[in-house]
Structures are given as C-alpha cells and as structure tokens.
Design a protein around this motif. Structure first.
Motif, PDB file in Angstrom:
ATOM      1  N   TRP A   6      23.334 -74.119  38.078  1.00  0.00           N
ATOM      2  CA  TRP A   6      24.934 -74.640  37.634  1.00  0.00           C
ATOM      3  C   TRP A   6      25.054 -75.733  38.674  1.00  0.00           C
ATOM      4  O   TRP A   6      25.095 -75.612  39.712  1.00  0.00           O
ATOM      5  CB  TRP A   6      25.798 -73.505  37.907  1.00  0.00           C
ATOM      6  N   ASP A   8      28.359 -78.156  40.008  1.00  0.00           N
ATOM      7  CA  ASP A   8      29.605 -77.664  40.421  1.00  0.00           C
ATOM      8  C   ASP A   8      30.810 -77.704  39.426  1.00  0.00           C
ATOM      9  O   ASP A   8      31.686 -76.895  39.410  1.00  0.00           O
ATOM     10  CB  ASP A   8      30.174 -78.731  41.346  1.00  0.00           C
ATOM     11  N   ASP A  10      30.393 -76.637  36.362  1.00  0.00           N
ATOM     12  CA  ASP A  10      30.018 -75.534  35.613  1.00  0.00           C
ATOM     13  C   ASP A  10      29.345 -75.873  34.320  1.00  0.00           C
ATOM     14  O   ASP A  10      29.035 -75.066  33.418  1.00  0.00           O
ATOM     15  CB  ASP A  10      31.595 -74.825  34.917  1.00  0.00           C
ATOM     16  N   MET A  91      21.311 -62.862  40.950  1.00  0.00           N
ATOM     17  CA  MET A  91      22.621 -63.569  40.522  1.00  0.00           C
ATOM     18  C   MET A  91      22.519 -63.594  39.067  1.00  0.00           C
ATOM     19  O   MET A  91      21.630 -63.536  38.288  1.00  0.00           O
ATOM     20  CB  MET A  91      22.707 -65.179  40.741  1.00  0.00           C
ATOM     21  N   ASN A  93      24.729 -65.264  36.268  1.00  0.00           N
ATOM     22  CA  ASN A  93      25.527 -66.437  36.069  1.00  0.00           C
ATOM     23  C   ASN A  93      25.726 -67.107  37.735  1.00  0.00           C
ATOM     24  O   ASN A  93      24.894 -67.267  38.276  1.00  0.00           O
ATOM     25  CB  ASN A  93      26.692 -66.325  35.302  1.00  0.00           C
ATOM     26  N   LYS A  94      27.213 -66.848  37.987  1.00  0.00           N
ATOM     27  CA  LYS A  94      27.422 -67.362  39.354  1.00  0.00           C
ATOM     28  C   LYS A  94      27.788 -66.096  40.290  1.00  0.00           C
ATOM     29  O   LYS A  94      28.369 -66.192  41.250  1.00  0.00           O
ATOM     30  CB  LYS A  94      28.954 -68.431  39.276  1.00  0.00           C
TER      31      LYS A  94
END
Length: 154
Positions: A6, A8, A10, A91, A93-94
């Motif tokens: 990802w 920063d 998004d 993880m 996603n985030k």
C-alpha cells in the motif's frame, strides 16, 4: 522486493484483484533462499509456490489477494538460527491480524503463526516483519522452510 503493498495515500499498487475461483481456494508457498537481515515492515516474499488453487497468491509480491469472501485459515512458519530476532505479523490490508516473535540465541529455531479470520474478496493478506527487534537472517533451506499458507474453510 520487500515493498509495502500500500502507498501512503491508500492507492493500491498491486493491480487488479483475482477472479473468483470455481472450486477450492488454497495456497502454500515457501522462500527458496534465506532472507538476509530484513528491515522493519519488510513484506516477506514466498517465491516457491506449491499450491495456488484459486490463483490468489502472487509470488512476485508475497501477497494473497482474496478471490472469494469467506472464512479463512492462514498460517506462516518463520525459521532462523543463532543470534537472530524477528517479529512477524499477518496483515489483512493495513490491519495486523496476528503476530509471532522469535529470539534464537543458539541453534536453529522456528515459530508458527495461525489466524482464522473472515476475509473479503479483494483483501490483501501478507506477512511482514514488525516495527522493531529485527536483526539476523530469516532462514529457509533443506533443514526447514520459511513458509506461508492459507485456505478457505467456509
């Protein structure tokens, strides 16, 4: 390699999500060689794929892109030898959804993480090193493989 999937802002950098499968969803991959002294938040790349039903695992990035929403089991094994310390986390996603830590002062050691979680189609699932306490090599050779696997159970 080792890049976070990802940016920063998004913006997704992995490209399109996978197409839903017409059967089982399962993958198993391992590192073909040891990883020398990875830094914090380093995405682990499991480049040797043994199973990839549903085509969700991407060995060039180390990321499993969920092809079908459902309940999944994810497991990862990390191996290291003398004088190495690493924490790794699964993880989605985030969001960190599970973690393990290993500090090996002598000999070979391994640790296994296991997570059962609902994942949605298009979610990115991957293993990375944690923010601190990372030094030494993560091993993968004929004595034991550092690996990542997942499968849909419902």
């Amino acid at each position: 390699m080792g890049m976070l999937p990802w940016r920063d802002n998004d913006e997704r950098i992995l490209g399109p999500t996978t197409v839903p499968s017409e059967g089982n969803v399962a993958f198993y991959a391992y590192m073909s060689t040891s990883l020398v002294n990875p830094s914090s938040f380093h995405t682990l790349i499991f480049d040797t794929v043994i199973t990839n039903d549903g085509n969700g695992y991407h060995p060039n990035t180390g990321v499993f892109i969920v092809p079908e929403s459902g309940l999944y089991v994810f497991t990862w094994v990390m191996r290291q030898w003398t004088h190495a310390t690493h924490g790794t986390e699964l993880m989605v996603n985030k969001i960190s959804s599970g973690s393990v830590f290993l500090h090996s002062m002598t000999d070979d050691h391994s640790v296994t993480g296991l997570v059962v979680i609902h994942a949605n189609q298009g979610d990115d699932v991957f293993v990375r090193t944690q923010v601190d306490n990372n030094y030494g090599n993560i091993g993968s050779d004929y004595h034991g493989k550092t690996s990542f696997a997942g499968w849909k159970i419902n």
